[in-house]
Design a protein around this motif. Sequence first.
Motif: not given
Length: 94
Positions: A77-94
């Motif tokens: 259930s936690i947000p997932r991102i990939t190193a080196g790729q930009s991520a929105t605040d929504t995708a990160i969950g903060w």
Amino acid sequence: MDSFIYNVWFFDTEAHEGDQDREWIACFAIQAITAQEAQSWGDRLAKDRSRRFPKDTFVRSSEVRQTEVNDVTDWSSIPRITAGQSATDTAIGW
């Protein structure tokens, strides 16, 4: 790539002194080749947030931890991102 759990603490300079959320934590998974890459990318994103939202001061991050196949913790259930790729605040969950 492996999945690493990244935790970062922020301090909300605009929150009232008695506010229990004055210091808050964000937790998300970072897909990366190494723990160092995951840590570095997470810190970069966290410090970028502090630049964009000066009220949220970057305090520290903890050492990343690799999720393991036999880990009984449910990380789904936690947000997932990939190193080196930009991520929105929504995708990160903060």
